[in-house]
Design a protein around this motif. Structure first.
Motif, mmCIF file in Angstrom:
data_model
loop_
_atom_site.group_PDB
_atom_site.id
_atom_site.type_symbol
_atom_site.label_atom_id
_atom_site.label_comp_id
_atom_site.label_asym_id
_atom_site.label_seq_id
_atom_site.Cartn_x
_atom_site.Cartn_y
_atom_site.Cartn_z
ATOM 1 N N SER A 1 3.671 2.300 -5.797
ATOM 2 C CA SER A 1 2.855 2.466 -4.592
ATOM 3 C C SER A 1 2.817 3.939 -4.180
ATOM 4 O O SER A 1 2.931 4.274 -2.994
ATOM 5 C CB SER A 1 3.391 1.598 -3.450
ATOM 6 O OG SER A 1 3.315 0.237 -3.784
ATOM 7 N N GLY A 2 2.697 4.809 -5.146
ATOM 8 C CA GLY A 2 2.410 6.213 -4.874
ATOM 9 C C GLY A 2 3.574 7.096 -4.438
ATOM 10 O O GLY A 2 3.368 8.272 -4.152
ATOM 11 N N GLN A 3 4.793 6.571 -4.382
ATOM 12 C CA GLN A 3 5.939 7.390 -3.942
ATOM 13 C C GLN A 3 6.681 7.885 -5.178
ATOM 14 O O GLN A 3 7.393 7.126 -5.810
ATOM 15 C CB GLN A 3 6.892 6.583 -3.049
ATOM 16 C CG GLN A 3 6.211 5.816 -1.929
ATOM 17 C CD GLN A 3 5.343 6.709 -1.082
ATOM 18 O OE1 GLN A 3 5.791 7.723 -0.574
ATOM 19 N NE2 GLN A 3 4.070 6.343 -0.943
ATOM 20 N N SER A 4 6.531 9.149 -5.501
ATOM 21 C CA SER A 4 6.968 9.571 -6.830
ATOM 22 C C SER A 4 8.410 10.061 -6.885
ATOM 23 O O SER A 4 8.893 10.425 -7.955
ATOM 24 C CB SER A 4 6.040 10.673 -7.350
ATOM 25 O OG SER A 4 6.433 11.922 -6.810
ATOM 26 N N PRO B 1 6.487 8.275 -14.070
ATOM 27 C CA PRO B 1 5.210 7.572 -13.955
ATOM 28 C C PRO B 1 4.976 7.079 -12.523
ATOM 29 O O PRO B 1 5.914 6.622 -11.866
ATOM 30 C CB PRO B 1 5.361 6.386 -14.918
ATOM 31 C CG PRO B 1 6.822 6.203 -15.093
ATOM 32 C CD PRO B 1 7.488 7.520 -14.831
ATOM 33 N N VAL B 2 3.761 7.225 -12.043
ATOM 34 C CA VAL B 2 3.432 6.777 -10.682
ATOM 35 C C VAL B 2 2.124 6.007 -10.730
ATOM 36 O O VAL B 2 1.211 6.359 -11.478
ATOM 37 C CB VAL B 2 3.276 7.982 -9.722
ATOM 38 C CG1 VAL B 2 2.958 7.504 -8.313
ATOM 39 C CG2 VAL B 2 4.540 8.806 -9.701
ATOM 40 N N GLU B 3 2.049 4.913 -9.953
ATOM 41 C CA GLU B 3 0.795 4.183 -9.797
ATOM 42 C C GLU B 3 0.485 4.065 -8.317
ATOM 43 O O GLU B 3 1.358 4.264 -7.477
ATOM 44 C CB GLU B 3 0.905 2.791 -10.433
ATOM 45 C CG GLU B 3 1.141 2.849 -11.923
ATOM 46 C CD GLU B 3 0.738 1.558 -12.633
ATOM 47 O OE1 GLU B 3 0.198 0.645 -11.969
ATOM 48 O OE2 GLU B 3 0.969 1.483 -13.850
ATOM 49 N N GLU B 4 -0.743 3.716 -8.007
ATOM 50 C CA GLU B 4 -1.148 3.644 -6.601
ATOM 51 C C GLU B 4 -1.461 2.214 -6.159
ATOM 52 O O GLU B 4 -1.568 1.940 -4.975
ATOM 53 C CB GLU B 4 -2.408 4.504 -6.371
ATOM 54 C CG GLU B 4 -2.262 5.971 -6.736
ATOM 55 C CD GLU B 4 -1.455 6.749 -5.720
ATOM 56 O OE1 GLU B 4 -1.483 6.395 -4.522
ATOM 57 O OE2 GLU B 4 -0.759 7.713 -6.113
ATOM 58 N N THR C 1 0.842 -1.201 0.000
ATOM 59 C CA THR C 1 0.000 0.000 0.000
ATOM 60 C C THR C 1 0.877 1.252 0.000
ATOM 61 O O THR C 1 2.007 1.231 0.506
ATOM 62 C CB THR C 1 -0.901 0.052 1.246
ATOM 63 O OG1 THR C 1 -0.055 0.142 2.404
ATOM 64 C CG2 THR C 1 -1.779 -1.178 1.360
ATOM 65 N N PRO C 2 0.371 2.346 -0.557
ATOM 66 C CA PRO C 2 1.136 3.600 -0.547
ATOM 67 C C PRO C 2 1.549 3.999 0.868
ATOM 68 O O PRO C 2 2.656 4.523 1.063
ATOM 69 C CB PRO C 2 0.163 4.612 -1.155
ATOM 70 C CG PRO C 2 -0.699 3.800 -2.056
ATOM 71 C CD PRO C 2 -0.873 2.477 -1.356
ATOM 72 N N GLN C 3 0.695 3.714 1.838
ATOM 73 C CA GLN C 3 1.025 4.091 3.214
ATOM 74 C C GLN C 3 2.250 3.333 3.722
ATOM 75 O O GLN C 3 3.175 3.923 4.288
ATOM 76 C CB GLN C 3 -0.186 3.810 4.092
ATOM 77 C CG GLN C 3 -0.122 4.528 5.411
ATOM 78 C CD GLN C 3 -1.164 4.008 6.396
ATOM 79 O OE1 GLN C 3 -1.992 3.162 6.043
ATOM 80 N NE2 GLN C 3 -1.110 4.492 7.614
ATOM 81 N N THR C 4 2.255 2.004 3.491
ATOM 82 C CA THR C 4 3.415 1.210 3.913
ATOM 83 C C THR C 4 4.666 1.645 3.156
ATOM 84 O O THR C 4 5.747 1.769 3.738
ATOM 85 C CB THR C 4 3.158 -0.286 3.666
ATOM 86 O OG1 THR C 4 1.885 -0.617 4.217
ATOM 87 C CG2 THR C 4 4.216 -1.148 4.302
ATOM 88 N N ALA C 5 4.506 1.887 1.853
ATOM 89 C CA ALA C 5 5.662 2.297 1.048
ATOM 90 C C ALA C 5 6.254 3.602 1.579
ATOM 91 O O ALA C 5 7.475 3.770 1.636
ATOM 92 C CB ALA C 5 5.255 2.456 -0.413
ATOM 93 N N ALA C 6 5.372 4.518 2.017
ATOM 94 C CA ALA C 6 5.856 5.793 2.549
ATOM 95 C C ALA C 6 6.564 5.572 3.884
ATOM 96 O O ALA C 6 7.624 6.140 4.146
ATOM 97 C CB ALA C 6 4.695 6.763 2.713
ATOM 98 N N THR C 7 5.984 4.715 4.733
ATOM 99 C CA THR C 7 6.589 4.443 6.044
ATOM 100 C C THR C 7 7.975 3.833 5.883
ATOM 101 O O THR C 7 8.893 4.160 6.634
ATOM 102 C CB THR C 7 5.694 3.474 6.848
ATOM 103 O OG1 THR C 7 4.380 4.004 6.876
ATOM 104 C CG2 THR C 7 6.212 3.290 8.253
ATOM 105 N N LEU C 8 8.122 2.938 4.911
ATOM 106 C CA LEU C 8 9.410 2.260 4.721
ATOM 107 C C LEU C 8 10.373 3.105 3.895
ATOM 108 O O LEU C 8 11.552 2.792 3.810
ATOM 109 C CB LEU C 8 9.194 0.907 4.036
ATOM 110 C CG LEU C 8 8.354 -0.112 4.818
ATOM 111 C CD1 LEU C 8 8.101 -1.343 3.961
ATOM 112 C CD2 LEU C 8 9.050 -0.520 6.113
#
Lengths: 175, 523
Positions: free
Chosen positions: B383-386, B406-409, B366-373
């Motif tokens: 996962s939304g981290q551009s 390119p970014v995907e969610e 998930t974008p949230q997990t990707a941001a946390t890590l």
């Protein structure tokens, strides 16, 4: 689905003769020879277990390429197996990191006799860029016996093929 | 620099006084007292900063600890010094999960204790040296004190799961395929993965120690072998760090050639990965087609640049290759051919519903997990981290180019497959521009001999994502400290989350979709 078949037909057969790969008639002769040896000594199939004992993964990329449509190493009866228990030979890359030393020894012990070891790439042959240190045992032969060495950083697929062929020939002479 | 000013003034108003500051392009160095190390991280996280890299240095009478933070393409390098006699400081991991493994690596190699680290188990250290030896301290010899035979690392304290029907699957270090070694410990019920724990470090070759005492050329060669598939990326980052330490700028032509090499490396790896992802779900047609395109690409590398993987083409002060008119035409033709092949191939792949069944909804990050890590590159971008250093913290020649990111969610394996395809297309457009207007001039300048203490930071966007490299010179123009942070450091932990609730047989394709470098993190 028909598009896929059209693409396959359009792509055609890409596998190259060894002469085209190496432009060296000796290698093609060896290719025919190795096929003959594999047919005779290994009932048509030589099983190789690849072990990365500490490489930078450059050698792995080129070993992968051996299986692409151009080189198609399986046509000579050479195939890569998932377990050392199924292997006739080990193809070892990298300087042997001390953290992989025990795993490499165990893989060697798990490979049934008769077996032989091919050291693949400069690091496996002589330690390469990494040499010996607190973290690295250096060359593969510092840890397990080595029969054939393929230098290169990394060795391109044609050189790998040549090395495997050489190993076959050496084994023949040794017996 | 507003982000940077906001952060440093926040630190000061929150009672973390500055001990020193200076520019270390592209970052601002901000030195604080070690007791505030954890708190500073907390404030930075609350202010929306991303944790990017962390490393230590042995300066003799002190140990220096660094952590690099990024926001909006601006970097702050937090620094502190601690005593080698009581080497301890608060951890940043409670605030930034991304710091976890880097801090454990520092703990194993420097003997620095991160006091409130939630998981202080050893990471890079197996059995090759003891817990009271610290290989990156200056008093530790390169040769070390190895035993005649290194014992197996059999008592690593893995997390256990207990209960009816729970079973464990140990995998590795020697895997079934032709891949790098590492250990994966699964707990599963039936086919479902309950937990995965990675245990890496098997290919630790002592790269950071080996770098000490090398000259710039030697360091570039070593950097090119941190991770063989990223040879251009790491060599570029190391050279950029050395060039910044020297205060020199390489010729425009050299910068463009480096970008050509880097984009070619990106395309070659993405082609290989896309084929391998298809192979891991048994779709042989695509595996062989992508493999064929990759091989064509590598042969062009060999014929035009002299090396299939482009090793040792990036050198201090520039590049070791040049392109004539004929070579440029050849690369252009290859680009057109690749474009046509991909149009045809991806149309077939997209219509294959069986492949879709396997790739979509598998292995979601998930974008949230990707941001946390703090995930990077294609793992983050699916996962939304551009973040992309080429666009957000541009370095020559990307400062003159428009880089589309390119970014995907969705964040599933399918997403990580398609984001690679989109990145290939972006790289192809960049290559057309770079080849079309290659500046005239030199391809290499001399790197002057550097004074003791000269330091530089190299940040480039490798094919896996942002690469951070720190270089500091010692006596006689020799390297005293080299630290490369491969993007895999921040992507490997994502795999542990991605496989949860997936079935065990989908692990290979999940792993391939992340494709972390083992060598790049084991060092």
């Amino acid at each position: 689905m028909w598009r896929q078949y059209v693409k396959m037909l359009k792509t055609g057969l890409k596998t190259e003769s060894l002469r085209k790969i190496e432009r060296d008639p000796d290698v093609e002769r060896l290719g025919v020879e190795v096929k003959r040896l594999i047919d005779k000594d290994f009932a048509g199939s030589l099983a190789i277990r690849e072990v990365d004992a500490g490489s930078c993964n450059g050698c792995e990329l080129e070993i992968h390429a051996l299986n692409n449509v151009y080189y198609d190493v399986e046509r000579f009866g050479v195939h890569f197996v998932a377990s050392p228990r199924h292997a006739d030979a080990l193809l070892v890359t990298g300087p042997v990191s001390r953290n992989m030393e025990a795993a490499l020894r165990r893989t060697y012990d798990a490979t049934p006799d008769p077996k032989w070891v091919i050291a693949c790439g400069d690091c496996a042959v002589c330690g390469g860029e990494f040499g010996e240190s607190y973290a690295s045992c250096g060359a593969v032969e510092n840890v397990i016996p080595v029969d054939v060495k393929i230098p290169g950083c990394p060795p391109p697929p044609a050189a790998l093929l040549g090395g495997i062929l050489e190993a076959m020939g050496r084994r023949r002479i040794k017996q | 620099m507003t982000h940077v000013n906001d952060l440093v003034s926040l630190l000061e108003t929150e009672g973390i006084p500055r001990q020193g500051e200076h520019e270390l392009l592209p970052a601002r160095v901000w030195q604080i007292e070690s007791g505030h190390w954890g708190n500073a991280a907390r404030l930075a996280r609350e202010a929306g900063w991303r944790w990017s890299a962390g490393w230590a240095e042995d300066l003799g009478d002190t140990l220096r600890v660094n952590s690099l933070l990024e926001k909006g393409g601006k970097y702050v390098l937090l620094r502190t010094e601690i005593s080698p006699q009581t080497p301890e400081l608060p951890s940043q991991t409670p605030h930034f999960l991304a710091a976890d493994r880097c801090e454990r690596h520092t703990q194993d190699l420097f003997g620095i204790r991160f006091l409130d680290h939630p998981d202080p188990r050893r990471w890079t250290r197996h059995q090759a040296w003891s817990g009271d030896e610290h290989p990156l301290r200056k008093d530790f010899p390169l040769a070390g004190n190895p035993l005649e035979k290194t014992p197996p690392d059999k008592d690593y304290p893995f997390v256990k799961a207990q209960g009816a029907s729970v079973y464990e699957i140990p995998v590795g270090p020697v895997h079934a395929g032709i891949i790098e070694p590492g250990h994966f410990r699964f707990q599963a019920v039936g086919e479902t993965v309950l937990n995965l724990e990675e245990h890496l470090g098997y290919v630790h070759k002592g790269i950071e120690k080996l770098a000490e005492g090398r000259n710039p050329e030697g360091l570039a060669r070593l950097a090119g072998r941190v991770s063989g598939d990223t040879t251009v990326g790491h060599a570029w980052a190391a050279c950029l760090a050395m060039e910044r330490a020297a205060g020199i700028t390489i010729p425009d032509r050299a910068a463009s050639l480096r970008a050509i090499l880097a984009e070619r490396e990106r395309i070659a790896n993405h082609l290989g990965d896309m084929g391998a992802i298809c192979n891991d779900v048994g779709y042989a047609f695509a595996h062989y087609q992508f493999g064929r395109l990759r091989e064509n690409w590598l042969r062009d590398n060999r014929d035009v640049f002299g090396h299939r993987l482009l090793m040792d083409r990036v050198v201090p002060g520039g590049v070791a290759v040049d392109l004539d008119r004929e070579a440029i035409e050849r690369l252009d033709t290859a680009l057109n051919r690749l474009g046509r092949e991909l149009d045809e191939l991806l149309d077939i792949v997209d219509r294959n519903t069986t492949l879709g069944d396997r790739l979509y909804t598998t292995g979601i990050l998930t974008p949230q997990t990707a941001a946390t890590l703090g995930c990077l590159g294609y793992v983050g971008r699916s996962s939304g981290q551009s973040f992309d250093a080429r666009r957000d913290a541009p370095y020559p020649p990307y400062d003159q180019l428009k880089v589309k990111v390119p970014v995907e969610e969705v964040g599933d394996v399918g997403s990580r497959f398609w984001i690679r395809y989109k990145e290939i297309r972006v790289a192809m457009r960049l290559l057309r521009v770079l080849l079309g207007r290659l500046p005239a001039g030199e391809v290499r300048v001399d790197l002057p001999e550097l004074d003791e203490g000269a330091e530089g930071l190299g940040i480039v966007e490798g094919w896996r994502g942002e690469i951070i490299t720190y270089v500091r010179f010692g006596k006689n123009g020799r390297i005293d400290r080299y630290y490369p942070r491969d993007p895999s450091w921040l992507n490997w932990p994502a795999l542990e989350r991605i496989v949860l609730e997936n079935i065990v047989p989908d692990f290979p394709v999940c792993n391939k979709s992340v494709n972390g470098s083992y060598s790049g993190v084991d060092l």
